[in-house]
Scaffold this motif. Structure first.
Motif, PDB file in Angstrom:
ATOM      1  N   MET A  36      -4.308   1.021 -19.548  1.00  0.00           N
ATOM      2  CA  MET A  36      -3.501   1.717 -20.517  1.00  0.00           C
ATOM      3  C   MET A  36      -2.110   1.072 -20.532  1.00  0.00           C
ATOM      4  O   MET A  36      -1.509   0.868 -19.484  1.00  0.00           O
ATOM      5  CB  MET A  36      -3.424   3.194 -20.125  1.00  0.00           C
ATOM      6  CG  MET A  36      -2.657   4.028 -21.107  1.00  0.00           C
ATOM      7  SD  MET A  36      -2.641   5.794 -20.713  1.00  0.00           S
ATOM      8  CE  MET A  36      -4.258   6.258 -21.234  1.00  0.00           C
ATOM      9  N   SER A  37      -1.609   0.796 -21.697  1.00  0.00           N
ATOM     10  CA  SER A  37      -0.312   0.130 -21.824  1.00  0.00           C
ATOM     11  C   SER A  37       0.833   1.135 -21.706  1.00  0.00           C
ATOM     12  O   SER A  37       0.641   2.347 -21.852  1.00  0.00           O
ATOM     13  CB  SER A  37      -0.218  -0.597 -23.166  1.00  0.00           C
ATOM     14  OG  SER A  37      -0.070   0.338 -24.220  1.00  0.00           O
ATOM     15  N   ASN A  38       2.024   0.630 -21.473  1.00  0.00           N
ATOM     16  CA  ASN A  38       3.216   1.478 -21.418  1.00  0.00           C
ATOM     17  C   ASN A  38       3.428   2.198 -22.752  1.00  0.00           C
ATOM     18  O   ASN A  38       3.867   3.348 -22.774  1.00  0.00           O
ATOM     19  CB  ASN A  38       4.451   0.648 -21.076  1.00  0.00           C
ATOM     20  CG  ASN A  38       4.462   0.195 -19.634  1.00  0.00           C
ATOM     21  OD1 ASN A  38       3.695   0.673 -18.815  1.00  0.00           O
ATOM     22  ND2 ASN A  38       5.331  -0.742 -19.328  1.00  0.00           N
ATOM     23  N   ASN A  39       3.111   1.512 -23.854  1.00  0.00           N
ATOM     24  CA  ASN A  39       3.261   2.129 -25.170  1.00  0.00           C
ATOM     25  C   ASN A  39       2.355   3.356 -25.288  1.00  0.00           C
ATOM     26  O   ASN A  39       2.774   4.408 -25.782  1.00  0.00           O
ATOM     27  CB  ASN A  39       2.931   1.132 -26.282  1.00  0.00           C
ATOM     28  CG  ASN A  39       3.935   0.017 -26.374  1.00  0.00           C
ATOM     29  OD1 ASN A  39       4.070  -0.765 -25.447  1.00  0.00           O
ATOM     30  ND2 ASN A  39       4.640  -0.065 -27.478  1.00  0.00           N
ATOM     31  N   GLU A  40       1.109   3.226 -24.819  1.00  0.00           N
ATOM     32  CA  GLU A  40       0.171   4.344 -24.890  1.00  0.00           C
ATOM     33  C   GLU A  40       0.627   5.498 -23.999  1.00  0.00           C
ATOM     34  O   GLU A  40       0.532   6.663 -24.392  1.00  0.00           O
ATOM     35  CB  GLU A  40      -1.224   3.883 -24.475  1.00  0.00           C
ATOM     36  CG  GLU A  40      -1.852   2.929 -25.457  1.00  0.00           C
ATOM     37  CD  GLU A  40      -3.132   2.293 -24.936  1.00  0.00           C
ATOM     38  OE1 GLU A  40      -4.027   2.054 -25.756  1.00  0.00           O
ATOM     39  OE2 GLU A  40      -3.222   2.047 -23.715  1.00  0.00           O
ATOM     40  N   GLU A  66      -0.502  -1.633 -32.599  1.00  0.00           N
ATOM     41  CA  GLU A  66      -0.308  -2.989 -32.084  1.00  0.00           C
ATOM     42  C   GLU A  66      -0.413  -4.062 -33.167  1.00  0.00           C
ATOM     43  O   GLU A  66       0.175  -5.130 -33.033  1.00  0.00           O
ATOM     44  CB  GLU A  66      -1.326  -3.282 -30.987  1.00  0.00           C
ATOM     45  CG  GLU A  66      -1.031  -2.551 -29.706  1.00  0.00           C
ATOM     46  CD  GLU A  66      -1.988  -2.936 -28.604  1.00  0.00           C
ATOM     47  OE1 GLU A  66      -2.343  -4.128 -28.503  1.00  0.00           O
ATOM     48  OE2 GLU A  66      -2.392  -2.032 -27.844  1.00  0.00           O
ATOM     49  N   TYR A 114       5.735  -4.058 -34.449  1.00  0.00           N
ATOM     50  CA  TYR A 114       5.359  -3.488 -33.145  1.00  0.00           C
ATOM     51  C   TYR A 114       6.203  -4.105 -32.041  1.00  0.00           C
ATOM     52  O   TYR A 114       6.458  -5.293 -32.016  1.00  0.00           O
ATOM     53  CB  TYR A 114       3.880  -3.751 -32.874  1.00  0.00           C
ATOM     54  CG  TYR A 114       3.414  -3.367 -31.494  1.00  0.00           C
ATOM     55  CD1 TYR A 114       3.124  -2.050 -31.185  1.00  0.00           C
ATOM     56  CD2 TYR A 114       3.256  -4.330 -30.497  1.00  0.00           C
ATOM     57  CE1 TYR A 114       2.683  -1.690 -29.920  1.00  0.00           C
ATOM     58  CE2 TYR A 114       2.821  -3.977 -29.233  1.00  0.00           C
ATOM     59  CZ  TYR A 114       2.537  -2.664 -28.950  1.00  0.00           C
ATOM     60  OH  TYR A 114       2.097  -2.320 -27.696  1.00  0.00           O
ATOM     61  N   LEU A 135       6.727  -4.109 -27.750  1.00  0.00           N
ATOM     62  CA  LEU A 135       6.154  -3.772 -26.461  1.00  0.00           C
ATOM     63  C   LEU A 135       7.121  -2.899 -25.664  1.00  0.00           C
ATOM     64  O   LEU A 135       8.315  -3.184 -25.597  1.00  0.00           O
ATOM     65  CB  LEU A 135       5.847  -5.054 -25.686  1.00  0.00           C
ATOM     66  CG  LEU A 135       5.126  -4.900 -24.361  1.00  0.00           C
ATOM     67  CD1 LEU A 135       3.731  -4.348 -24.581  1.00  0.00           C
ATOM     68  CD2 LEU A 135       5.052  -6.237 -23.664  1.00  0.00           C
ATOM     69  N   CYS A 136       6.610  -1.823 -25.085  1.00  0.00           N
ATOM     70  CA  CYS A 136       7.406  -0.965 -24.203  1.00  0.00           C
ATOM     71  C   CYS A 136       7.350  -1.582 -22.816  1.00  0.00           C
ATOM     72  O   CYS A 136       6.319  -1.539 -22.148  1.00  0.00           O
ATOM     73  CB  CYS A 136       6.846   0.449 -24.192  1.00  0.00           C
ATOM     74  SG  CYS A 136       7.720   1.559 -23.089  1.00  0.00           S
ATOM     75  N   LYS A 137       8.448  -2.145 -22.395  1.00  0.00           N
ATOM     76  CA  LYS A 137       8.481  -2.821 -21.093  1.00  0.00           C
ATOM     77  C   LYS A 137       8.618  -1.799 -19.967  1.00  0.00           C
ATOM     78  O   LYS A 137       8.956  -0.645 -20.181  1.00  0.00           O
ATOM     79  CB  LYS A 137       9.631  -3.826 -21.066  1.00  0.00           C
ATOM     80  CG  LYS A 137       9.426  -4.931 -22.079  1.00  0.00           C
ATOM     81  CD  LYS A 137      10.502  -5.974 -21.988  1.00  0.00           C
ATOM     82  CE  LYS A 137      10.227  -7.053 -23.034  1.00  0.00           C
ATOM     83  NZ  LYS A 137      11.229  -8.091 -23.023  1.00  0.00           N
ATOM     84  N   ASP A 138       8.352  -2.270 -18.747  1.00  0.00           N
ATOM     85  CA  ASP A 138       8.386  -1.401 -17.572  1.00  0.00           C
ATOM     86  C   ASP A 138       9.731  -0.703 -17.407  1.00  0.00           C
ATOM     87  O   ASP A 138       9.787   0.470 -17.039  1.00  0.00           O
ATOM     88  CB  ASP A 138       8.078  -2.202 -16.302  1.00  0.00           C
ATOM     89  CG  ASP A 138       6.643  -2.693 -16.244  1.00  0.00           C
ATOM     90  OD1 ASP A 138       5.782  -2.140 -16.969  1.00  0.00           O
ATOM     91  OD2 ASP A 138       6.374  -3.627 -15.478  1.00  0.00           O
TER      92      ASP A 138
END
Length: 79
Positions: free
Chosen positions: A1-5, A44, A49, A51-54
Motif C-alpha cells: 500500500m502506498s503512502n498516498n493510499e 496515479e 498526480y 507522490l506522497c513521500k515518507d
C-alpha cells in the motif's frame, strides 16, 4: 500500500477535509498547500498526480497525534 493510499484512507476514515489536513500538518510546522494535497489525492494515472513521500506521511501522523490528543505536557521529574 502506498503512502498516498494510506493518506486517502485516513482522510476518509477520520472524515477530514483538506483544511483539516493542512491544520494537522501545521501543528508540526510542516507547510502544505491545498494544491499539493489535491495532487496527492488524484489517481496515479492523472498528469498532476504527486507522490506522497515518507516525510509528508510521517509529519501528518505526528500532527494527527497532537490534533487528537493535544500537545504533550512537559515531564516532571520525580525523585
Amino acid at each position: 500500500m502506498s503512502n498516498n493510499e494510506i493518506l486517502k484512507k485516513l482522510r476518509v476514515a477520520l472524515e477530514l477535509n483538506t483544511d483539516d489536513i493542512i491544520k494537522i500538518l501545521s501543528l508540526v510546522n510542516f507547510k502544505a498547500t491545498k494544491a499539493e494535497l489535491g495532487d496527492m489525492f488524484r489517481s496515479e494515472d492523472h498528469p498532476n498526480y504527486k507522490l506522497c513521500k515518507d516525510q509528508i506521511l510521517r509529519n501528518f501522523l505526528n500532527g494527527l497525534v497532537i490534533y487528537k490528543r493535544g500537545p504533550r505536557e512537559p515531564r516532571t521529574e520525580t525523585k
